[in-house]
Structures are given as structure tokens and as C-alpha cells.
Design a protein around this motif. Structure first.
Motif, mmCIF file in Angstrom:
data_model
loop_
_atom_site.group_PDB
_atom_site.id
_atom_site.type_symbol
_atom_site.label_atom_id
_atom_site.label_comp_id
_atom_site.label_asym_id
_atom_site.label_seq_id
_atom_site.Cartn_x
_atom_site.Cartn_y
_atom_site.Cartn_z
ATOM 1 N N LEU A 132 -1.974 50.078 5.901
ATOM 2 C CA LEU A 132 -0.903 50.552 7.996
ATOM 3 C C LEU A 132 -2.323 49.049 8.733
ATOM 4 O O LEU A 132 -1.138 48.365 9.456
ATOM 5 N N HIS A 133 -3.203 48.946 8.068
ATOM 6 C CA HIS A 133 -3.593 47.971 9.798
ATOM 7 C C HIS A 133 -3.386 46.226 8.926
ATOM 8 O O HIS A 133 -3.191 45.735 9.889
ATOM 9 N N LYS A 134 -2.553 46.161 7.653
ATOM 10 C CA LYS A 134 -1.937 45.046 7.257
ATOM 11 C C LYS A 134 -0.516 44.704 8.193
ATOM 12 O O LYS A 134 -0.662 43.504 8.621
ATOM 13 N N LYS A 135 -0.321 45.524 7.809
ATOM 14 C CA LYS A 135 1.313 45.879 8.258
ATOM 15 C C LYS A 135 1.798 45.642 9.550
ATOM 16 O O LYS A 135 2.571 44.708 10.185
ATOM 17 N N LEU A 136 0.298 46.390 10.183
ATOM 18 C CA LEU A 136 0.042 46.392 11.794
ATOM 19 C C LEU A 136 -0.721 45.437 12.182
ATOM 20 O O LEU A 136 -0.879 44.979 13.876
ATOM 21 N N LYS A 137 -1.025 44.595 11.614
ATOM 22 C CA LYS A 137 -2.212 43.883 12.309
ATOM 23 C C LYS A 137 -2.662 43.822 12.572
ATOM 24 O O LYS A 137 -3.098 43.331 14.102
ATOM 25 N N VAL A 138 -3.480 45.016 12.746
ATOM 26 C CA VAL A 138 -4.668 45.800 13.568
ATOM 27 C C VAL A 138 -6.366 45.766 13.075
ATOM 28 O O VAL A 138 -6.361 45.060 11.888
ATOM 29 N N LYS A 139 -7.223 44.922 14.242
ATOM 30 C CA LYS A 139 -8.261 44.748 13.928
ATOM 31 C C LYS A 139 -9.064 45.916 14.012
ATOM 32 O O LYS A 139 -8.504 46.784 14.410
ATOM 33 N N SER A 140 -9.545 46.468 12.342
ATOM 34 C CA SER A 140 -10.396 47.281 12.049
ATOM 35 C C SER A 140 -11.695 47.334 11.701
ATOM 36 O O SER A 140 -12.138 45.927 11.490
ATOM 37 N N MET A 141 -12.134 48.825 11.985
ATOM 38 C CA MET A 141 -13.851 48.189 11.542
ATOM 39 C C MET A 141 -13.887 49.540 10.770
ATOM 40 O O MET A 141 -13.977 50.513 11.106
ATOM 41 N N PHE A 142 -14.981 49.023 9.380
ATOM 42 C CA PHE A 142 -15.225 50.603 9.278
ATOM 43 C C PHE A 142 -16.458 50.690 8.895
ATOM 44 O O PHE A 142 -16.794 49.994 8.526
ATOM 45 N N PHE A 143 -16.733 51.946 9.220
ATOM 46 C CA PHE A 143 -18.465 51.765 9.356
ATOM 47 C C PHE A 143 -19.310 53.350 8.537
ATOM 48 O O PHE A 143 -18.230 54.453 8.878
ATOM 49 N N PHE A 144 -19.772 52.836 7.704
ATOM 50 C CA PHE A 144 -20.093 53.491 5.934
ATOM 51 C C PHE A 144 -21.408 54.042 6.797
ATOM 52 O O PHE A 144 -22.474 53.015 6.797
ATOM 53 N N GLN A 145 -21.566 54.842 5.888
ATOM 54 C CA GLN A 145 -23.273 55.746 6.044
ATOM 55 C C GLN A 145 -23.312 55.715 4.760
ATOM 56 O O GLN A 145 -22.312 56.351 3.927
ATOM 57 N N PHE A 146 -24.788 55.071 4.653
ATOM 58 C CA PHE A 146 -25.024 54.198 3.540
ATOM 59 C C PHE A 146 -26.399 55.519 3.021
ATOM 60 O O PHE A 146 -27.576 54.351 3.600
ATOM 61 N N ALA A 147 -26.909 56.735 3.102
ATOM 62 C CA ALA A 147 -28.041 57.011 3.007
ATOM 63 C C ALA A 147 -28.302 57.760 2.097
ATOM 64 O O ALA A 147 -27.051 59.110 1.989
ATOM 65 N N SER A 148 -29.008 58.443 2.098
ATOM 66 C CA SER A 148 -29.387 60.013 1.319
ATOM 67 C C SER A 148 -28.845 61.568 1.921
ATOM 68 O O SER A 148 -28.906 61.319 2.805
ATOM 69 N N TYR A 149 -28.612 62.554 1.175
ATOM 70 C CA TYR A 149 -28.533 63.612 1.588
ATOM 71 C C TYR A 149 -29.798 64.399 2.532
ATOM 72 O O TYR A 149 -31.214 63.763 2.079
ATOM 73 N N SER A 150 -29.074 64.882 4.001
ATOM 74 C CA SER A 150 -30.247 65.609 4.675
ATOM 75 C C SER A 150 -29.604 66.700 5.011
ATOM 76 O O SER A 150 -27.860 66.557 5.305
ATOM 77 N N THR A 151 -29.583 67.301 5.842
ATOM 78 C CA THR A 151 -28.816 68.558 6.427
ATOM 79 C C THR A 151 -27.608 67.688 7.255
ATOM 80 O O THR A 151 -26.866 68.328 7.541
ATOM 81 N N TYR A 152 -27.483 66.767 7.954
ATOM 82 C CA TYR A 152 -27.114 66.041 8.731
ATOM 83 C C TYR A 152 -26.198 64.911 7.996
ATOM 84 O O TYR A 152 -25.112 64.344 8.113
ATOM 85 N N ASP A 153 -26.877 64.620 6.797
ATOM 86 C CA ASP A 153 -26.345 63.409 6.214
ATOM 87 C C ASP A 153 -26.073 63.698 4.762
ATOM 88 O O ASP A 153 -26.313 63.969 4.146
ATOM 89 N N LYS A 154 -24.173 64.115 5.141
ATOM 90 C CA LYS A 154 -23.534 64.209 3.694
ATOM 91 C C LYS A 154 -23.036 63.273 2.651
ATOM 92 O O LYS A 154 -22.047 63.762 2.187
ATOM 93 N N ASN A 155 -23.322 62.210 3.271
ATOM 94 C CA ASN A 155 -22.219 61.436 1.897
ATOM 95 C C ASN A 155 -22.564 61.252 0.940
ATOM 96 O O ASN A 155 -23.092 61.755 0.493
ATOM 97 N N LEU A 156 -21.758 60.547 0.031
ATOM 98 C CA LEU A 156 -22.244 60.060 -1.236
ATOM 99 C C LEU A 156 -23.480 59.628 -1.500
ATOM 100 O O LEU A 156 -24.144 59.335 -0.514
#
Length: 415
Positions: A213-237
């Protein structure tokens, strides 16, 4: 001064405290003092910019040709308000240094802000003031040279939970299943088991769709990934999960990848540096951009920590559950540390739209109407329109079709 003149209005400006240098200058000039020298373009200064430290300041609101404003400058001033002091007050987040009651996550509540209390949170008043000043300067100095800036749109995708059910490990998957069964969430149980057999069907797995979608519409995009160990408020992989690392690496080929700092790293510079280093090792490039979990910003400590961790740009300046302009602007600015009386080497990019501010809305049309009003003000001053959507909401099912809403937003406002 540099923010208003140079970065917003595109006007080169120099400063002098010598009267003779000011008088002999033949071009456009302004006095910013308590008293004018002659009949020049004069703005009567408030005491704020000449003070040291933090003081409890009395603020009386007014309007300047329909725009909310404060720090009245009196009748002799060419413009009725000291917009330099007012802009500094908002951009420095001066009010966040003052005593206030924080919320459960240690955040400054939007309801405590002068903008919310006086009904101008949804207006980029600093930019509006700057352009009003430009009008007055052009009237006095018709030959004034300035560079017009252009509107820009940036779509931020917040990835603090990359997958709902897939790739979460045996223990976490079984625990989630038992929790769903105990809560009688049978639909979620069936969805969870279905994803176990076909991970591509994970509801949060919309990355290929977003990239296309971003490529089609030529949208400037940014992906912010959480890259942390599991905790009460951090539940990413887990950062050690190879599928997760491959996902990040593949997105980095098409979009800017940045760090969504974990909840745990909020007051731990060592952990913040470690998360940054680990994410950089995945994408094989420097990570310079940050966002804090739950938009937690403790002025000025958070920005000192980000500088110590060598981030150059931050995208946390905004509110999660209120749309609008936390710092009163839609232009990036350098953070000024009032306690240290120094400009920190980190650029703050304020956002105005966060998807979680609309979770209580029932119709997409109502949300789009709200966004439209913000967009028009940003467009009016040719500012930076930044929206934040999470892959969690885009992949969720509710009364609002978030995926359809997101597509409508980036189609309509990427102009």
C-alpha cells in the motif's frame, strides 16, 4: 527565534545587542525589548526568555485575529502578543516542569495542559503565529526574502506486538489458550488454534499489505519495532526469534525501521542502548529514531536519556488518547532543556493523530471528520502531518474497520 524564523518561515536571521549596528542595518529588522528605539517593527518582550530556571508563570489567554494567544505585549507593540515567549513556553514543554499529577504510567495528562484547558490543543498555534508574523513583516518590508516550505505526510506504524498468536513460543501460547478458555473467549480460541496451523493468518500479520500500500501510494512510512524481553507491559516476540528478526529485516528493505523503546527502558539508559544496538544488528544500519512505549515522556529526563543513547530524532511528542499538538506545533524542533539552559542535540517530531484516541468511536466517518480538521490546519501552514497507527488495531476486529480506515487516511492525506 531560529525555530520560528529559520525552520518555519525560511528567513535567515542574525542578532545584535548593539544599537549602532541595528540602526545602520538597512534591511528588515525587529527590536525585541521592553521599549522601542524609534518607530521600528517592535515586539515588546515578556520576561520569560530572560529568566533562569523554572518559575510559576501567570498566563492570561487572548486572541490574535481569531488565533488563541498569550503573553500580551501591550498597545505599543507592533503585534499584540510576545509570540516568541509563548512559542518557547509550548516548545520547551515548560508546563511539564511545573508540579502536576502524573497518570498511572508516569505521563503528563493532556487535561493538565494549557492547550487543552483553553481549547487550542487541536491547533498548531506556534506555526499559525509564525505565519501571522510573516504577514505583518511583509506589510512592513515588501522586499522580505523567505523560503516557502512544503507540506509533508509521514505514516508511522507502531509494532509493539508484531503477532497476536503466531511465533510466541510454546509456554506463552499455551498460557494464552488457557486464559482464553477460562474467559470463555471461544472465538479467540478458534482463531488462535487456526493460526497455529497457518501462521500467515495471524490477524496482526498485515506487513505485506502495508508495504504494498505504501509503495502504491508513495507514502513515507516508518515502522517502529519493540525489540525487548518480555515484561508486564512489553509483550512482543522475543528478540531472539528468527522469524521476528527476518520480518524486521525484510521491512527495512522498503521502509525506515526504528526503535519503539520498551516500557522497561524508560529509566534504564543501559537497557535503552542495548535495545538500540540489537535492533541495529538486525537491519545492519544505525538506528537513530525512537518512540517511547505508551508515549511516556518525562521532561527533561527522557530526552537526556535519548541523547545519551545517541538517538538523533524522537517521535513521542503527542498524546495517546487525545488528538492534537502537545507542543503546539506541527514542525520538528530541537528540544531545549530549561534546567540546563541548553538545546539538546535531538530533534522532536510531534505527531497529531494516534489511532488509540479513536477507540471509543463507532463510525469511520466520524474519525475521518476529526482527522480532516487537524489535516486542514497542518496544510494551512505547510507543516508536517504525522499519524500513528498500530498493527494491533489495523489487524483487530471491532465496530470500526481499522484497515479500511487506515487506507482511507493515507489515500486522502498523502498529498
Amino acid at each position: 527565534m531560529k525555530q520560528l524564523f529559520t525552520r518555519i518561515l525560511g528567513i535567515d536571521v542574525t542578532f545584535t545587542t548593539k544599537v549602532e549596528d541595528f540602526i545602520k542595518h538597512s534591511g528588515a529588522k525587529i527590536t525585541y525589548t521592553k521599549q522601542p528605539l524609534q518607530n521600528e517593527f517592535f515586539i515588546r518582550s515578556n520576561d520569560l526568555l530572560f529568566e533562569q530556571g523554572i518559575n510559576d508563570i501567570s498566563i492570561n489567554m487572548g486572541t490574535w485575529e481569531g488565533i488563541p494567544c498569550f503573553f500580551n505585549a501591550g498597545e505599543r507593540s507592533t503585534i499584540p502578543y510576545d509570540i516568541f515567549s509563548a512559542s518557547f513556553y509550548l516548545l520547551s514543554r515548560y508546563e511539564e516542569y511545573l508540579p502536576h499529577v502524573k497518570d498511572m504510567h508516569g505521563r503528563f495528562p493532556p487535561t493538565e495542559s494549557i492547550a487543552y484547558k483553553n481549547g487550542f490543543l487541536r491547533s498548531p498555534v506556534v506555526d499559525l503565529w509564525a505565519f501571522k508574523l510573516l504577514e505583518k513583516l511583509k506589510e512592513r518590508f515588501p522586499g522580505l526574502e523567505y523560503k516557502q516550505r512544503s507540506f509533508s505526510y509521514t505514516s508511522i506504524i507502531d509494532v509493539t506486538t508484531s503477532h497476536c498468536f503466531a511465533h510466541r513460543g510454546f509456554v506463552r501460547s499455551v498460557a494464552g489458550l488457557l486464559l482464553d478458555l477460562g474467559s470463555f473467549k471461544l472465538k479467540r480460541v478458534f482463531n488462535r488454534i487456526g493460526v497455529w496451523f497457518n501462521p500467515k493468518n495471524d490477524p496482526y500479520n498485515n506487513y505485506s499489505y502495508l508495504i504494498d500500500l505504501h509503495k502504491k501510494l508513495k507514502v513515507k512510512s516508518m515502522f517502529f519495532f519493540q525489540f525487548a524481553s518480555y515484561s508486564t507491559y512489553d509483550k512482543n516476540l522475543s528478540p531472539n526469534n528468527n522469524r521476528f528478526r527476518f520480518l524486521i529485516k525484510s521491512i527495512a528493505d522498503y521502509s525506515t525501521v526504528a526503535l519503539a523503546a520498551s516500557y522497561s527502558s524508560f529509566s534504564d539508559i543501559g537497557l535503552l542502548k542495548l535495545e538500540k544496538k540489537k535492533l541495529a544488528s538486525v537491519v545492519n544500519r544505525e538506528i537513530n529514531h525512537s518512540r517511547m512505549r505508551y508515549n511516556r515522556v518525562d521532561i527533561p529526563v527522557t530526552y537526556r536519556n535519548l541523547v545519551a543513547a545517541e538517538f538523533t530524532d524522537d517521535y513521542t511528542m503527542g498524546y495517546t488518547h487525545e488528538i492534537g499538538f502537545r507542543a503546539g506545533t506541527c514542525s520538528p524542533f530541537y528540544f531545549y532543556d530549561v534546567n540546563l539552559e541548553v538545546q539538546q542535540p535531538i530533534r522532536v517530531h510531534p505527531f497529531s493523530i494516534h489511532d488509540y484516541a479513536f477507540t471509543n468511536f463507532k463510525k469511520e466517518s466520524e474519525i475521518l471528520d476529526e482527522i480532516q480538521l487537524i489535516f486542514l490546519d497542518v496544510k494551512r501552514v505547510q507543516g508536517n502531518f504525522i499519524t500513528i497507527f498500530s498493527n494491533e488495531l489495523i489487524g483487530s476486529t471491532s465496530k470500526v474497520d481499522w484497515k479500511k480506515l487506515y487506507e482511507s487516511v493515507i489515500t486522502k492525506y498523502n498529498v
